[in-house]
Design a protein around this motif. Structure first.
Motif, PDB file in Angstrom:
ATOM      1  N   MET A   1      63.816  68.614 128.597  1.00  0.00           N
ATOM      2  CA  MET A   1      65.253  68.796 128.800  1.00  0.00           C
ATOM      3  C   MET A   1      66.072  67.759 128.039  1.00  0.00           C
ATOM      4  SD  MET A   1      65.521  71.539 130.440  1.00  0.00           S
ATOM      5  CE  MET A   1      64.015  72.017 129.553  1.00  0.00           C
ATOM      6  N   SER A   2      65.525  66.580 127.908  1.00  0.00           N
ATOM      7  CA  SER A   2      66.205  65.546 127.112  1.00  0.00           C
ATOM      8  C   SER A   2      66.263  65.972 125.644  1.00  0.00           C
ATOM      9  CB  SER A   2      65.479  64.209 127.239  1.00  0.00           C
ATOM     10  OG  SER A   2      65.551  63.733 128.574  1.00  0.00           O
ATOM     11  N   ALA A   3      65.159  66.531 125.160  1.00  0.00           N
ATOM     12  CA  ALA A   3      65.120  67.018 123.785  1.00  0.00           C
ATOM     13  C   ALA A   3      66.118  68.165 123.591  1.00  0.00           C
ATOM     14  CB  ALA A   3      63.709  67.482 123.428  1.00  0.00           C
ATOM     15  N   LEU A   4      66.181  69.060 124.577  1.00  0.00           N
ATOM     16  CA  LEU A   4      67.118  70.182 124.521  1.00  0.00           C
ATOM     17  C   LEU A   4      68.563  69.675 124.515  1.00  0.00           C
ATOM     18  CD1 LEU A   4      67.771  73.223 124.622  1.00  0.00           C
ATOM     19  CD2 LEU A   4      67.696  73.049 127.132  1.00  0.00           C
ATOM     20  N   ASP A   5      68.851  68.709 125.389  1.00  0.00           N
ATOM     21  CA  ASP A   5      70.204  68.166 125.488  1.00  0.00           C
ATOM     22  C   ASP A   5      70.636  67.524 124.164  1.00  0.00           C
ATOM     23  OD1 ASP A   5      72.567  67.456 127.115  1.00  0.00           O
ATOM     24  OD2 ASP A   5      71.883  65.409 126.751  1.00  0.00           O
ATOM     25  N   THR A   6      69.731  66.764 123.560  1.00  0.00           N
ATOM     26  CA  THR A   6      70.031  66.142 122.272  1.00  0.00           C
ATOM     27  C   THR A   6      70.302  67.201 121.202  1.00  0.00           C
ATOM     28  OG1 THR A   6      68.671  64.212 122.799  1.00  0.00           O
ATOM     29  CG2 THR A   6      69.133  64.635 120.457  1.00  0.00           C
ATOM     30  N   ALA A   7      69.476  68.255 121.195  1.00  0.00           N
ATOM     31  CA  ALA A   7      69.631  69.328 120.210  1.00  0.00           C
ATOM     32  C   ALA A   7      70.966  70.048 120.387  1.00  0.00           C
ATOM     33  CB  ALA A   7      68.477  70.313 120.328  1.00  0.00           C
ATOM     34  N   MET A   8      71.331  70.328 121.643  1.00  0.00           N
ATOM     35  CA  MET A   8      72.574  71.054 121.902  1.00  0.00           C
ATOM     36  C   MET A   8      73.798  70.224 121.505  1.00  0.00           C
ATOM     37  SD  MET A   8      71.631  74.024 122.896  1.00  0.00           S
ATOM     38  CE  MET A   8      70.307  73.736 121.717  1.00  0.00           C
ATOM     39  N   LYS A   9      73.715  68.918 121.741  1.00  0.00           N
ATOM     40  CA  LYS A   9      74.835  68.064 121.366  1.00  0.00           C
ATOM     41  C   LYS A   9      74.943  67.924 119.843  1.00  0.00           C
ATOM     42  CE  LYS A   9      75.064  65.559 125.726  1.00  0.00           C
ATOM     43  NZ  LYS A   9      74.700  64.343 126.486  1.00  0.00           N
ATOM     44  N   ARG A  10      73.804  67.896 119.174  1.00  0.00           N
ATOM     45  CA  ARG A  10      73.824  67.890 117.711  1.00  0.00           C
ATOM     46  C   ARG A  10      74.405  69.197 117.182  1.00  0.00           C
ATOM     47  NH1 ARG A  10      68.062  66.919 115.417  1.00  0.00           N
ATOM     48  NH2 ARG A  10      69.219  66.978 113.435  1.00  0.00           N
ATOM     49  N   MET A  11      74.002  70.303 117.800  1.00  0.00           N
ATOM     50  CA  MET A  11      74.528  71.611 117.403  1.00  0.00           C
ATOM     51  C   MET A  11      76.040  71.657 117.588  1.00  0.00           C
ATOM     52  SD  MET A  11      73.808  75.420 118.998  1.00  0.00           S
ATOM     53  CE  MET A  11      74.638  75.017 120.541  1.00  0.00           C
ATOM     54  N   ASP A  12      76.514  71.152 118.729  1.00  0.00           N
ATOM     55  CA  ASP A  12      77.952  71.160 119.013  1.00  0.00           C
ATOM     56  C   ASP A  12      78.716  70.310 117.994  1.00  0.00           C
ATOM     57  OD1 ASP A  12      80.297  71.772 120.584  1.00  0.00           O
ATOM     58  OD2 ASP A  12      80.183  69.744 121.383  1.00  0.00           O
ATOM     59  N   SER A  13      78.138  69.185 117.620  1.00  0.00           N
ATOM     60  CA  SER A  13      78.780  68.301 116.649  1.00  0.00           C
ATOM     61  C   SER A  13      78.908  68.978 115.291  1.00  0.00           C
ATOM     62  CB  SER A  13      77.982  67.003 116.517  1.00  0.00           C
ATOM     63  OG  SER A  13      78.557  66.167 115.541  1.00  0.00           O
ATOM     64  N   PHE A  14      77.822  69.588 114.820  1.00  0.00           N
ATOM     65  CA  PHE A  14      77.873  70.295 113.538  1.00  0.00           C
ATOM     66  C   PHE A  14      78.804  71.506 113.613  1.00  0.00           C
ATOM     67  CE2 PHE A  14      73.781  68.140 112.531  1.00  0.00           C
ATOM     68  CZ  PHE A  14      74.156  67.620 111.300  1.00  0.00           C
ATOM     69  N   ASN A  15      78.831  72.146 114.768  1.00  0.00           N
ATOM     70  CA  ASN A  15      79.696  73.310 114.945  1.00  0.00           C
ATOM     71  C   ASN A  15      81.168  72.906 114.843  1.00  0.00           C
ATOM     72  OD1 ASN A  15      80.068  76.110 115.407  1.00  0.00           O
ATOM     73  ND2 ASN A  15      80.495  75.731 117.557  1.00  0.00           N
TER      74      ASN A  15
END
Length: 251
Positions: free
Chosen positions: A80-94
């Protein structure tokens, strides 16, 4: 009291060919205006939906991260930590992508749409000039049809003098629009091409980064050797065990 009712002139003021050309060019610009407004609206909706999607994804990962299971299962916490990091990176690039699209596509569309009111006003002024031209031309014709008495000749001369600047004004407005409307229509290509190229580049950069992000995420959370079908079967097996419990048994 007026000597006659002013109607439509007998003389053909604007040829049918010129009128058809004018209507054709103006119709193209009206369609272009509608298309530009629609594209501007759709682009705004698209970017708003993009932002809502990535924000929702971040919220889901945050909710999962706060799940009590994370306190009990280290592997689940790490996933879940890995998922959270990925989602926040996705949001930043978005957000970067949306900002870029706002500057290079949405704002230029809005500015382009802002030109049409002036264009439409120019067409209205041309139409008003045409109506004035017709009215005065009809007036001249009526005097020309009357007996050539002194008073009539005076009024005919006055009507012609009144007609001359109005005729010149219409012809100037008509020529300008016939010259410039095709140029304006053609300009859309050079104006929008950089915007649409920027849109494509923004999407390419974004999805390239998404591939990297989710490829990294897969490496972190994927269980070796398990396919999606195997995961589905495992989930169904767990669900069957749950259904076997007396507290969820059907009455």
């Amino acid at each position: 009291m007026s000597w006659f009712k002013i109607g439509q002139p007998k003389k053909q003021i604007v040829s049918k060919t010129v009128e058809r050309d004018f209507e054709r060019e103006y119709d193209k610009l009206q369609k272009l205006e509608d298309q530009t407004k629609k594209l501007h609206k759709d682009m705004k909706k698209s970017t708003e939906a993009d932002l809502a999607m990535s924000k929702a994804a971040v919220k889901i990962s945050v909710d999962l991260l706060s799940n009590p299971l994370c306190e009990q299962d280290q592997a689940f916490l790490e996933a879940m930590s890995a998922l959270d990091t990925a989602m926040k990176r996705m949001d930043s690039f978005n957000q970067e992508k949306v900002t870029q699209i706002q500057k290079t596509v949405i704002e230029p569309l809005k500015k382009y749409s802002g030109v049409f009111p002036s264009l439409n006003m120019a067409v209205k002024r041309r139409e008003q000039a045409l109506q004035d031209y017709k009215r005065l031309q009809s007036k001249v014709e009526k005097y020309e049809e009357k007996d050539k008495t002194g008073p009539v000749m005076v009024k005919l001369h006055q009507a012609k003098e009144e007609l001359r600047p109005v005729k010149e004004d219409f012809e100037a407005k008509n020529k300008q629009l016939l010259d410039e409307m095709p140029k304006f229509y053609q300009s859309r290509i050079d104006y929008f091409q950089p915007s649409f190229e920027a849109l494509i580049r923004a999407q390419v950069v974004y999805f390239t980064e998404m591939y990297k992000i989710f490829n990294d995420l897969t490496d972190q959370i994927d269980q070796a050797g398990m396919t999606d079908d195997q995961r589905q079967k495992e989930t169904e097996a767990k669900l069957s065990e749950l259904r076997a419990l007396s507290i969820v048994a059907d009455d």
